[in-house]
Design an enzyme around this catalytic site. Sequence first.
Site, PDB file in Angstrom:
ATOM      1  CG  HIS A 126       0.421   1.908   0.067  1.00  0.00           C
ATOM      2  ND1 HIS A 126       1.679   2.469   0.132  1.00  0.00           N
ATOM      3  CD2 HIS A 126       0.593   0.577   0.253  1.00  0.00           C
ATOM      4  CE1 HIS A 126       2.563   1.510   0.337  1.00  0.00           C
ATOM      5  NE2 HIS A 126       1.942   0.353   0.421  1.00  0.00           N
ATOM      6  CG  ASP A 203      -2.023   3.514  -5.664  1.00  0.00           C
ATOM      7  OD1 ASP A 203      -1.728   2.538  -6.375  1.00  0.00           O
ATOM      8  OD2 ASP A 203      -1.702   3.605  -4.462  1.00  0.00           O
ATOM      9  CE  LYS A 229       2.088  -3.392  -4.531  1.00  0.00           C
ATOM     10  NZ  LYS A 229       2.235  -4.146  -3.281  1.00  0.00           N
ATOM     11  CB  CYS A 367       1.994   0.735   3.694  1.00  0.00           C
ATOM     12  SG  CYS A 367       3.594  -0.029   3.837  1.00  0.00           S
TER      13      CYS A 367
HETATM   14  N1  PLP Z   1      -0.280   1.728  -3.520  1.00  0.00           N
HETATM   15  C1  PLP Z   1      -0.911   0.597  -3.165  1.00  0.00           C
HETATM   16  C2  PLP Z   1      -2.403   0.562  -3.170  1.00  0.00           C
HETATM   17  C3  PLP Z   1      -0.159  -0.509  -2.792  1.00  0.00           C
HETATM   18  O1  PLP Z   1      -0.772  -1.633  -2.433  1.00  0.00           O
HETATM   19  C4  PLP Z   1       1.246  -0.434  -2.797  1.00  0.00           C
HETATM   20  C5  PLP Z   1       2.065  -1.566  -2.343  1.00  0.00           C
HETATM   21  O2  PLP Z   1       1.648  -2.362  -1.527  1.00  0.00           O
HETATM   22  C6  PLP Z   1       1.849   0.764  -3.212  1.00  0.00           C
HETATM   23  C7  PLP Z   1       1.047   1.825  -3.560  1.00  0.00           C
HETATM   24  C8  PLP Z   1       3.336   0.901  -3.287  1.00  0.00           C
HETATM   25  O3  PLP Z   1       3.831   0.053  -4.258  1.00  0.00           O
HETATM   26  P1  PLP Z   1       5.424  -0.134  -4.453  1.00  0.00           P
HETATM   27  O4  PLP Z   1       5.955  -0.504  -3.100  1.00  0.00           O
HETATM   28  O5  PLP Z   1       5.514  -1.251  -5.430  1.00  0.00           O
HETATM   29  O6  PLP Z   1       5.956   1.147  -4.941  1.00  0.00           O
END
Ligand code: PLP
Length: 409
Positions: A126, A203, A229, A367
């Site tokens: 991401h 992550d 999430k 993203c």
């Molecule tokens: N990492 C992963 C794998 C994600 O799916 C997301 C959000 O879609 C994030 C990081 C970022 O999360 P946040 O926007 O809640 O900080």
Amino acid sequence: MTISPADIESIRKKFPVLHQKVNGRPLVYLDNAATTQKPLSVIESLDHYYKTTNANIHRGAHHLAHQATVMFENTREKIRTFINARESAEIIFTSGTTDSINLVAQTWGRMNIQAGDEILLSHMEHHSNIVPWQMLAEEKGATIQVIPVTEQGEWQIEMIDSLLNKKTKLVAVNHVSNALGTINPVATLIEKAHAIGAKILIDAAQSVAHFATDVQKLNCDFLCFSGHKMYGPTGTGVLYGKRELLEAMPPWRGGGEMIKSVSFEKTTYNEIPHKFEAGTPHIAGVIALGAAVDFIQEMSWSEIEAHESELLLDATEQIQTMDGLRIFGTSANKTGVISFGVEGIHPYDIGTLLDKQGVAVRTGHHCTEPLWNRFGVPGSVRASFAVYTTKDEIELFVAALNKSISMLK
Ligand code: PLP
């Protein structure tokens, strides 16, 4: 053992937002990888806190301040058990995964990454797990290395040994890809990273709500996730770090709560976790995150996994034969995420027509732009499932998708 239809119905009753019509059709919410809906217990926890307790934490001598502090710290302990950390001081509250990763980049990273060092990521990260490292690498003169991804949407495992070397100081990868649903073999990578003396950050944004996480068993150095999430409130998140690393890291944001004493001559910093929690946090949100943990723990992990894999199998079987449709991410090891494209049709057009039929999916690059460049497409349509998703909803999604494709061809 999976969750019975009767149990799913009682779970769904806890989610008021699911019981509405969108564009005249019953809402089918399949955008759970972006954010999950919230059960009443989480909503009521927020409401209850503001109605009965609202006070700032840690500093007040009065009753409400004490109550709020106890409730806030209870969640820290719940999260500790949830991910099996050794101690609650290793749990830092942040505003989400992005915030947690930036914290590590700006503290551990700035202290430990030097010119010529390498940071190893994967091609399916991401942007939140790419950009903070690029910013750090640019500042320090370090370089980013990338684990390539196969056509099936898995790490190219045979490349890992040659990518890890004595210049590698940090590995940062997701446990589950938000774009593909692939469950990555992080345990193997953690061992390999440690064998060459690198630290590793996981992550876990897309994994914590779908299967059990055990940071001691994994032996990862850092692990990050977002409350929203995992059925909790937006604006809440967690950074887990091993005590010895957190203690050695400098603070990041300066302000109240993170200090022991302040003078114009010299300021000393608080113990972990408070050293990294400057300012007033999202108190109500963190307390409600505790309710989200309770909600998840009302089910067993085997039930959650069995239910979500059945949905995945069911949906995959039904859509994979559709004319011109390609599923991105065909690993045998996946969570309930299906990403796909249809030849000659833009993902956004499919998403818009699905929405007209009450079906909420995500379209675009999710993203993860580098991943889509690797596949040579602008992005995908992504349907993602949660514990409240039903087989009937999969049927509605499949029918709506068939209709959308036939309208667009
Ligand atoms: N990492 C992963 C794998 C994600 O799916 C997301 C959000 O879609 C994030 C990081 C970022 O999360 P946040 O926007 O809640 O900080």
